[in-house]
Design an enzyme around this catalytic site. Structure first.
Site, short mmCIF file in Angstrom:
data_model
loop_
_atom_site.label_atom_id
_atom_site.label_comp_id
_atom_site.label_asym_id
_atom_site.label_seq_id
_atom_site.Cartn_x
_atom_site.Cartn_y
_atom_site.Cartn_z
N ARG A 128 0.82 -1.23 0.00
CA ARG A 128 0.00 0.00 0.00
C ARG A 128 0.85 1.27 0.00
NH1 ARG A 128 -3.46 -2.82 3.83
NH2 ARG A 128 -5.07 -3.87 2.62
N LYS A 150 3.83 11.39 -11.95
CA LYS A 150 2.96 10.56 -12.80
C LYS A 150 3.64 9.21 -12.95
CE LYS A 150 0.53 13.87 -15.75
NZ LYS A 150 0.37 14.35 -17.14
N LYS A 234 9.03 22.60 -14.63
CA LYS A 234 8.09 21.52 -14.32
C LYS A 234 7.67 21.57 -12.85
CE LYS A 234 6.54 16.97 -15.04
NZ LYS A 234 6.58 15.73 -15.78
N GLU A 244 -3.28 17.74 -12.59
CA GLU A 244 -3.64 18.15 -13.95
C GLU A 244 -5.11 18.55 -14.09
OE1 GLU A 244 -1.25 16.36 -17.15
OE2 GLU A 244 -3.15 15.86 -18.06
N ARG A 248 -1.38 22.15 -15.63
CA ARG A 248 -0.41 21.11 -15.98
C ARG A 248 -0.60 20.60 -17.41
NH1 ARG A 248 1.85 16.18 -12.10
NH2 ARG A 248 3.21 15.28 -13.67
N ASN A 252 1.67 19.15 -21.86
CA ASN A 252 1.38 18.20 -22.93
C ASN A 252 1.43 18.86 -24.30
OD1 ASN A 252 0.85 15.86 -21.28
ND2 ASN A 252 -0.95 16.96 -20.57
N HIS A 255 1.72 16.87 -27.45
CA HIS A 255 1.47 15.46 -27.12
C HIS A 255 0.18 14.91 -27.73
CE1 HIS A 255 4.76 16.21 -24.41
NE2 HIS A 255 4.71 15.01 -23.89
N HIS A 259 1.05 11.67 -29.46
CA HIS A 259 0.53 10.34 -29.07
C HIS A 259 -0.15 9.67 -30.25
CE1 HIS A 259 0.48 11.24 -24.46
NE2 HIS A 259 1.62 10.71 -24.86
N HIS A 273 9.22 8.42 -28.40
CA HIS A 273 8.26 9.35 -27.78
C HIS A 273 8.68 10.81 -28.00
CE1 HIS A 273 5.46 11.02 -24.89
NE2 HIS A 273 6.46 11.61 -24.28
P1 NAD Z 1 13.45 4.45 -21.80
O1 NAD Z 1 13.30 4.38 -20.36
O2 NAD Z 1 12.95 3.29 -22.62
O3 NAD Z 1 14.98 4.68 -22.15
C1 NAD Z 1 15.39 4.72 -23.51
C2 NAD Z 1 16.51 3.72 -23.80
O4 NAD Z 1 17.71 4.25 -23.28
C3 NAD Z 1 16.31 2.35 -23.16
O5 NAD Z 1 16.75 1.38 -24.07
C4 NAD Z 1 17.27 2.38 -21.95
O6 NAD Z 1 17.74 1.10 -21.61
C5 NAD Z 1 18.36 3.26 -22.47
N1 NAD Z 1 19.11 4.01 -21.46
C6 NAD Z 1 18.62 4.64 -20.38
N2 NAD Z 1 19.57 5.34 -19.77
C7 NAD Z 1 20.71 5.12 -20.45
C8 NAD Z 1 22.04 5.60 -20.33
N3 NAD Z 1 22.39 6.47 -19.39
N4 NAD Z 1 22.95 5.14 -21.23
C9 NAD Z 1 22.60 4.29 -22.22
N5 NAD Z 1 21.36 3.85 -22.42
C10 NAD Z 1 20.42 4.26 -21.53
O7 NAD Z 1 12.75 5.75 -22.43
P2 NAD Z 1 12.66 7.28 -22.00
O8 NAD Z 1 12.68 8.03 -23.28
O9 NAD Z 1 13.59 7.63 -20.93
O10 NAD Z 1 11.19 7.35 -21.38
C11 NAD Z 1 10.06 7.09 -22.15
C12 NAD Z 1 8.93 6.72 -21.22
O11 NAD Z 1 8.71 7.81 -20.33
C13 NAD Z 1 7.62 6.46 -21.91
O12 NAD Z 1 7.07 5.27 -21.39
C14 NAD Z 1 6.75 7.64 -21.55
O13 NAD Z 1 5.39 7.32 -21.47
C15 NAD Z 1 7.30 8.01 -20.21
N6 NAD Z 1 7.09 9.40 -19.81
C16 NAD Z 1 6.56 9.62 -18.59
C17 NAD Z 1 6.37 10.91 -18.15
C18 NAD Z 1 5.87 11.16 -16.76
O14 NAD Z 1 5.56 12.32 -16.43
N7 NAD Z 1 5.80 10.15 -15.93
C19 NAD Z 1 6.72 12.00 -18.96
C20 NAD Z 1 7.26 11.73 -20.21
C21 NAD Z 1 7.44 10.42 -20.64
N1 GLY Z 2 4.79 14.92 -18.91
C1 GLY Z 2 3.64 15.66 -18.60
C2 GLY Z 2 3.38 15.79 -17.13
O1 GLY Z 2 4.14 15.34 -16.31
O2 GLY Z 2 2.41 16.35 -16.76
#
Ligand code: NAD
Ligand code: GLY
Length: 378
Positions: A128, A150, A234, A244, A248, A252, A255, A259, A273
């Protein structure tokens, strides 16, 4: 005499008892034990990471924890977006319980947005709720996903549809870990940096026009500046609108289009992305200009800067797909920001001035997309 290391920049996310610091700077991974220890309820942490990041950076983190007297363990999951699903959440939960996770222990997400979103959600529901710390290792995660709470996984219905708002206790953004990040991933993260300029900071956008190449090349001072400004922006928004309800939504920008582009390309490597967000921001700027809201010159600056960095700004970059405005709009109707069936678009009145609109006629969006799909590409 050895020069003293600069202290990290500290940004506070002001959320009362759930408030936390984001530390930005070089060399933080090696100091992670000392920096994280005060945020822990007990000296035990379970690191959640992916296989790529584990090979590159887990040994340094483990050594830092050992030095600080933090007992540690790691769960290593496959790299890639496919890991953000129910099956990997179930596996992670089992691995945590196998390791006898206790409520006073913390999860540490070491990785990009995939690991941060999954580990954060696991932290929200394990026993929890246990504390968690973000150590983002991609530029995208450092400037966006690790901040703001998020957390989510994807389902067959779409991205990020099951999750929770659950804030970390601390974020450590070590610019040095980005040295191992492939250039394409750096660029994808850079798109989110540019976003902060477009939505609310014209001076920062102008700084990026002059210094973006340095940020992308990994110049330490430029990187720290870009990550710090982005996190400040941010943090400010999240403090005012954590869940949001309105403000907030500006985060996006790009986006809604992005998306839809990702969905149409099957969330594949064809379009990361951040790349989808870049193209989406170009389209959102063009929609704003077409509606007479944004000066054409500002719209052109947005496209010019993204394209100069090597980010996609037209359908010409993705010739392998048969694009249709109807299919893209169908994806947009599944967006989480849809209210009473109306698609939300974050538009801009110019660089630094974004807002959410829910009154954009779908026909206008279709007309823009049709022009773009038919166009020669920029
Ligand atoms: P990811 O986590 O898949 O990382 C991209 C690639 O880089 C992966 O293959 C990973 O293994 C590699 N990698 C990571 N760090 C590394 C490093 N230092 N050196 C070498 N390789 C490395 O992708 P991302 O672009 O970081 O994140 C995308 C995700 O984030 C999506 O799922 C998206 O929905 C999410 N996201 C969330 C929010 C939020 O507010 N929570 C905001 C934007 C995106
Ligand atoms: N990436 C958009 C948010 O965190 O609200």
């Amino acid at each position: 005499m050895t020069p003293r290391a600069q202290p990290p920049a500290t940004i506070r996310v002001e959320l009362n008892d759930r408030g936390y610091d984001i530390l930005v700077g070089p060399g933080l991974l090696a100091e992670a034990g000392r920096l994280i220890r005060p945020a822990l309820k007990s000296p035990r942490a379970i690191v959640v990471t992916d296989a790529t990041v584990a090979d590159l950076h887990l040994p340094a983190l483990a050594a830092a924890f050992t030095r600080a007297g933090i007992a540690h363990d790691a769960v290593v999951l496959p790299a890639g977006e496919a890991t953000k699903d129910f099956s990997h959440l179930a596996r992670l939960m089992d691995e945590l319980l196998d390791r006898k996770l206790e409520r006073s222990n913390a999860l540490v997400a070491l990785g990009g947005g995939v690991i941060g979103d999954l580990a954060g959600f696991a932290a929200a529901i394990a026993l929890r709720g246990v504390d968690f710390v973000q150590i983002p290792t991609t530029l995208l995660a450092q400037v966006d996903s690790s901040v703001g709470g998020k957390t989510a996984i994807n389902t067959r219905h779409g991205k990020n549809l099951v999750g929770a708002f659950y804030q970390p206790r601390l974020v450590l953004a070590d610019c040095d870990v980005l040295k191992t990040l492939p250039r394409r991933e750096v660029l994808a993260g850079y798109a989110e940096v540019v976003k902060y300029g477009i939505i609310g900071d014209a001076d920062f956008f102008a700084w990026l026009e002059s210094n973006g190449a340095k940020v992308i090349a990994g110049d330490p001072a430029a990187l720290v500046h870009a990550v710090t400004v982005s996190c400040k922006a941010k943090a400010r928004v999240v403090a005012q609108d954590e869940r949001e309800a309105g403000l907030r939504e500006a985060l996006n920008f790009g986006h809604t289009f992005g998306h839809a582009l990702e969905a149409e390309t099957g969330f594949s490597d064809a379009l990361l992305h951040g790349e989808a967000v870049a193209f989406g921001m170009a389209l959102a700027a063009r929609l704003s200009a077409a509606r007479g809201l944004c000066p054409t010159g500002d719209c052109e600056r947005v496209t010019r800067h993204l394209a100069a960095c090597g980010l996609p700004t037209s359908f010409a970059r993705l010739p392998q797909y048969t694009w249709s405005s109807a299919k893209l709009i169908e994806h947009m109707t599944r967006d989480k920001k849809v209210r009473d069936g109306r698609i939300a678009f974050v538009l801009t009145r110019g660089i630094g001035s974004a807002f959410t609109a829910r009154d954009v006629p779908v026909a206008d969006v279709a007309a823009l997309l049709d022009r773009e799909i038919a166009g020669p590409g920029r």
